[in-house]
Motif scaffolding. Structure first.
Motif, PDB file in Angstrom:
ATOM      1  N   ARG A 117       0.809  -1.219   0.000  1.00  0.00           N
ATOM      2  CA  ARG A 117       0.000   0.000   0.000  1.00  0.00           C
ATOM      3  C   ARG A 117       0.840   1.265   0.000  1.00  0.00           C
ATOM      4  NH1 ARG A 117      -4.143  -2.541   4.416  1.00  0.00           N
ATOM      5  NH2 ARG A 117      -5.515  -3.613   2.942  1.00  0.00           N
ATOM      6  N   THR A 118       2.092   1.175   0.413  1.00  0.00           N
ATOM      7  CA  THR A 118       2.968   2.357   0.436  1.00  0.00           C
ATOM      8  C   THR A 118       4.053   2.267  -0.642  1.00  0.00           C
ATOM      9  OG1 THR A 118       4.417   1.340   2.103  1.00  0.00           O
ATOM     10  CG2 THR A 118       2.586   2.701   2.902  1.00  0.00           C
ATOM     11  N   ALA A 119       3.889   1.361  -1.569  1.00  0.00           N
ATOM     12  CA  ALA A 119       4.915   1.124  -2.588  1.00  0.00           C
ATOM     13  C   ALA A 119       5.045   2.297  -3.552  1.00  0.00           C
ATOM     14  CB  ALA A 119       4.589  -0.145  -3.365  1.00  0.00           C
TER      15      ALA A 119
ATOM     16  N   VAL B 223      11.303 -18.964 -25.606  1.00  0.00           N
ATOM     17  CA  VAL B 223      12.357 -19.010 -24.599  1.00  0.00           C
ATOM     18  C   VAL B 223      12.322 -20.381 -23.922  1.00  0.00           C
ATOM     19  CG1 VAL B 223      13.171 -18.039 -22.411  1.00  0.00           C
ATOM     20  CG2 VAL B 223      12.288 -16.524 -24.201  1.00  0.00           C
ATOM     21  N   GLY B 224      13.477 -20.988 -23.775  1.00  0.00           N
ATOM     22  CA  GLY B 224      13.531 -22.297 -23.122  1.00  0.00           C
ATOM     23  C   GLY B 224      13.508 -22.162 -21.619  1.00  0.00           C
ATOM     24  N   LEU B 225      14.294 -22.961 -20.941  1.00  0.00           N
ATOM     25  CA  LEU B 225      14.380 -22.865 -19.488  1.00  0.00           C
ATOM     26  C   LEU B 225      14.990 -21.529 -19.086  1.00  0.00           C
ATOM     27  CD1 LEU B 225      15.712 -26.441 -18.630  1.00  0.00           C
ATOM     28  CD2 LEU B 225      13.379 -25.591 -18.326  1.00  0.00           C
ATOM     29  N   TYR B 226      14.431 -20.928 -18.049  1.00  0.00           N
ATOM     30  CA  TYR B 226      14.995 -19.684 -17.522  1.00  0.00           C
ATOM     31  C   TYR B 226      14.761 -19.646 -16.022  1.00  0.00           C
ATOM     32  CZ  TYR B 226      10.189 -17.820 -17.724  1.00  0.00           C
ATOM     33  OH  TYR B 226       8.830 -17.619 -17.562  1.00  0.00           O
ATOM     34  N   SER B 227      15.452 -18.768 -15.333  1.00  0.00           N
ATOM     35  CA  SER B 227      15.488 -18.809 -13.872  1.00  0.00           C
ATOM     36  C   SER B 227      14.123 -18.601 -13.226  1.00  0.00           C
ATOM     37  CB  SER B 227      16.469 -17.754 -13.347  1.00  0.00           C
ATOM     38  OG  SER B 227      16.067 -16.455 -13.741  1.00  0.00           O
ATOM     39  N   GLY B 228      13.235 -17.856 -13.869  1.00  0.00           N
ATOM     40  CA  GLY B 228      11.943 -17.575 -13.272  1.00  0.00           C
ATOM     41  C   GLY B 228      11.043 -18.786 -13.128  1.00  0.00           C
ATOM     42  N   MET B 229      11.353 -19.852 -13.832  1.00  0.00           N
ATOM     43  CA  MET B 229      10.486 -21.018 -13.783  1.00  0.00           C
ATOM     44  C   MET B 229      10.504 -21.702 -12.420  1.00  0.00           C
ATOM     45  SD  MET B 229      11.113 -22.557 -17.610  1.00  0.00           S
ATOM     46  CE  MET B 229       9.588 -23.483 -17.724  1.00  0.00           C
ATOM     47  N   SER B 230      11.402 -21.300 -11.551  1.00  0.00           N
ATOM     48  CA  SER B 230      11.454 -21.897 -10.216  1.00  0.00           C
ATOM     49  C   SER B 230      10.376 -21.355  -9.289  1.00  0.00           C
ATOM     50  CB  SER B 230      12.832 -21.673  -9.591  1.00  0.00           C
ATOM     51  OG  SER B 230      13.113 -20.288  -9.487  1.00  0.00           O
ATOM     52  N   GLY B 231       9.682 -20.289  -9.704  1.00  0.00           N
ATOM     53  CA  GLY B 231       8.574 -19.821  -8.882  1.00  0.00           C
ATOM     54  C   GLY B 231       8.334 -18.329  -8.956  1.00  0.00           C
ATOM     55  N   PRO B 232       7.121 -17.895  -8.540  1.00  0.00           N
ATOM     56  CA  PRO B 232       6.760 -16.472  -8.590  1.00  0.00           C
ATOM     57  C   PRO B 232       7.376 -15.673  -7.453  1.00  0.00           C
ATOM     58  CG  PRO B 232       4.977 -17.732  -7.617  1.00  0.00           C
ATOM     59  CD  PRO B 232       6.016 -18.739  -8.047  1.00  0.00           C
ATOM     60  N   PHE B 233       7.517 -14.383  -7.670  1.00  0.00           N
ATOM     61  CA  PHE B 233       7.946 -13.481  -6.606  1.00  0.00           C
ATOM     62  C   PHE B 233       7.545 -12.054  -6.962  1.00  0.00           C
ATOM     63  CE2 PHE B 233      11.474 -13.854  -9.569  1.00  0.00           C
ATOM     64  CZ  PHE B 233      11.942 -12.558  -9.718  1.00  0.00           C
ATOM     65  N   THR B 234       7.438 -11.234  -5.944  1.00  0.00           N
ATOM     66  CA  THR B 234       7.099  -9.819  -6.113  1.00  0.00           C
ATOM     67  C   THR B 234       8.061  -8.986  -5.286  1.00  0.00           C
ATOM     68  OG1 THR B 234       4.754 -10.357  -6.413  1.00  0.00           O
ATOM     69  CG2 THR B 234       5.289  -8.077  -5.880  1.00  0.00           C
ATOM     70  N   LEU B 235       8.471  -7.868  -5.832  1.00  0.00           N
ATOM     71  CA  LEU B 235       9.369  -6.937  -5.157  1.00  0.00           C
ATOM     72  C   LEU B 235       8.683  -5.581  -5.008  1.00  0.00           C
ATOM     73  CD1 LEU B 235      12.429  -7.984  -7.253  1.00  0.00           C
ATOM     74  CD2 LEU B 235      12.525  -7.943  -4.752  1.00  0.00           C
ATOM     75  N   VAL B 236       8.830  -4.986  -3.847  1.00  0.00           N
ATOM     76  CA  VAL B 236       8.260  -3.672  -3.573  1.00  0.00           C
ATOM     77  C   VAL B 236       9.365  -2.722  -3.153  1.00  0.00           C
ATOM     78  CG1 VAL B 236       6.945  -2.384  -1.846  1.00  0.00           C
ATOM     79  CG2 VAL B 236       5.892  -4.329  -2.986  1.00  0.00           C
ATOM     80  N   HIS B 237       9.378  -1.549  -3.782  1.00  0.00           N
ATOM     81  CA  HIS B 237      10.287  -0.478  -3.378  1.00  0.00           C
ATOM     82  C   HIS B 237       9.442   0.538  -2.627  1.00  0.00           C
ATOM     83  CE1 HIS B 237      13.204   2.951  -4.070  1.00  0.00           C
ATOM     84  NE2 HIS B 237      13.988   1.986  -3.659  1.00  0.00           N
ATOM     85  N   SER B 238       9.682   0.700  -1.337  1.00  0.00           N
ATOM     86  CA  SER B 238       8.817   1.502  -0.489  1.00  0.00           C
ATOM     87  C   SER B 238       9.239   2.964  -0.452  1.00  0.00           C
ATOM     88  CB  SER B 238       8.806   0.931   0.932  1.00  0.00           C
ATOM     89  OG  SER B 238      10.105   0.993   1.485  1.00  0.00           O
ATOM     90  N   THR B 239       8.442   3.754   0.244  1.00  0.00           N
ATOM     91  CA  THR B 239       8.716   5.189   0.337  1.00  0.00           C
ATOM     92  C   THR B 239      10.009   5.481   1.094  1.00  0.00           C
ATOM     93  OG1 THR B 239       7.263   5.230   2.272  1.00  0.00           O
ATOM     94  CG2 THR B 239       6.305   5.901   0.175  1.00  0.00           C
TER      95      THR B 239
END
Length: 269
Positions: A93-95, A198-214
């Protein structure tokens, strides 16, 4: 029935009674305006019926409360979230920047209500009531993108998730991808697609989210089948930032991704 020990639920009921009384309405009169019987109003105020989002929305309108009851309901729903998830909601919410990657699902902040409901309903252990509560909570989270000064959102998805072949899924996905196109046309939102080539790539190991806060720091969220993890340690966050760059580099540029999304919709319709 709402748990008697929930202070926010008690506060909502108290505010409902206060606002109704201040408006000079008894339960029968108020019930007619919100399309409930007087006995139903009494049951809600006494905690004998659960607090319903549609009812509280209508009550806010009739009582001209400025959205107070729904705001309190959102607060209550936040408190009901798993303890690990609450810090993430605050960060979201503060991202100022949001970076989302998911290889198998549309990221939560970009889901339509019907898509979110279908995804959540696949958990066969949830009651219909719990499904609707989770859908409402997910839709509420998306308000961060509609505020006057929204954060920058960059999302990366895998093209494979756009090509589900089941006929019953097609209509749902058509509306979902149309929504992605509309969102991607906003100046603060960028959606990128990792193409099928695109073949195999690093993201296929799972989801993630990044937040840059205030405050200038980064926080990450990782999901799994049972729960999730909020990551704020510097080494782990640095690893995920590097992983993000790798995934983003595999995806198509913004304009090409938008054209691909439009082609997907055209092929289905």
């Amino acid at each position: 029935m709402e748990r008697a020990t929930e202070p926010i639920a008690d506060l909502i009921r108290a505010q409902l009674r206060r606002l109704r009384t201040a408006a000079g309405l008894n339960q029968e009169e108020f019930g007619k305006q919100v399309h409930y019987s007087g006995s139903m109003i009494s049951a809600v105020e006494l905690g004998q019926r659960p607090l319903d989002r549609a009812f509280l929305t209508r009550a806010d309108e009739v009582l001209d409360s400025g959205g107070l009851l729904i705001a309190l309901l959102r607060m209550m729903e936040r408190e009901r979230q798993p303890s690990w998830f609450r810090p993430w909601l605050d960060a979201e919410r503060t991202a100022r920047q949001l970076r989302c990657f998911h290889p198998t699902l549309i990221p939560a902040l970009l889901q339509t209500e019907i898509y979110a409901r279908a995804v959540i309903r696949y958990d066969g252990l949830l009651s219909d009531e719990e499904v609707e509560k989770r859908v409402a909570a997910r839709m509420d989270r998306q308000a961060v993108l509609a505020q006057p000064d929204p954060p920058q959102l960059i999302a990366v998805v895998d093209e494979a998730l756009l090509h589900r072949e089941d006929e019953s899924f097609r209509g749902l996905m058509t509306r979902q991808v149309e929504h992605l196109v509309a969102m991607a046309e906003r100046p603060t939102i960028s959606i990128h697609v990792v193409p099928l080539g695109v073949g195999l790539y690093s993201g296929m190991s799972g989801p993630f989210t990044l937040v840059h806060s205030t405050d200038g720091g980064w926080v990450a969220s990782l999901e799994n089948q049972l729960s999730g993890t909020v990551v704020d340690g510097e080494p782990a966050v640095a690893t995920l930032l590097a992983r993000w760059e790798t995934v983003r580099n595999e995806a198509l540029p913004r304009r090409q991704s938008l054209e691909l999304l439009k082609e997907v919709v055209t092929s289905w319709t």
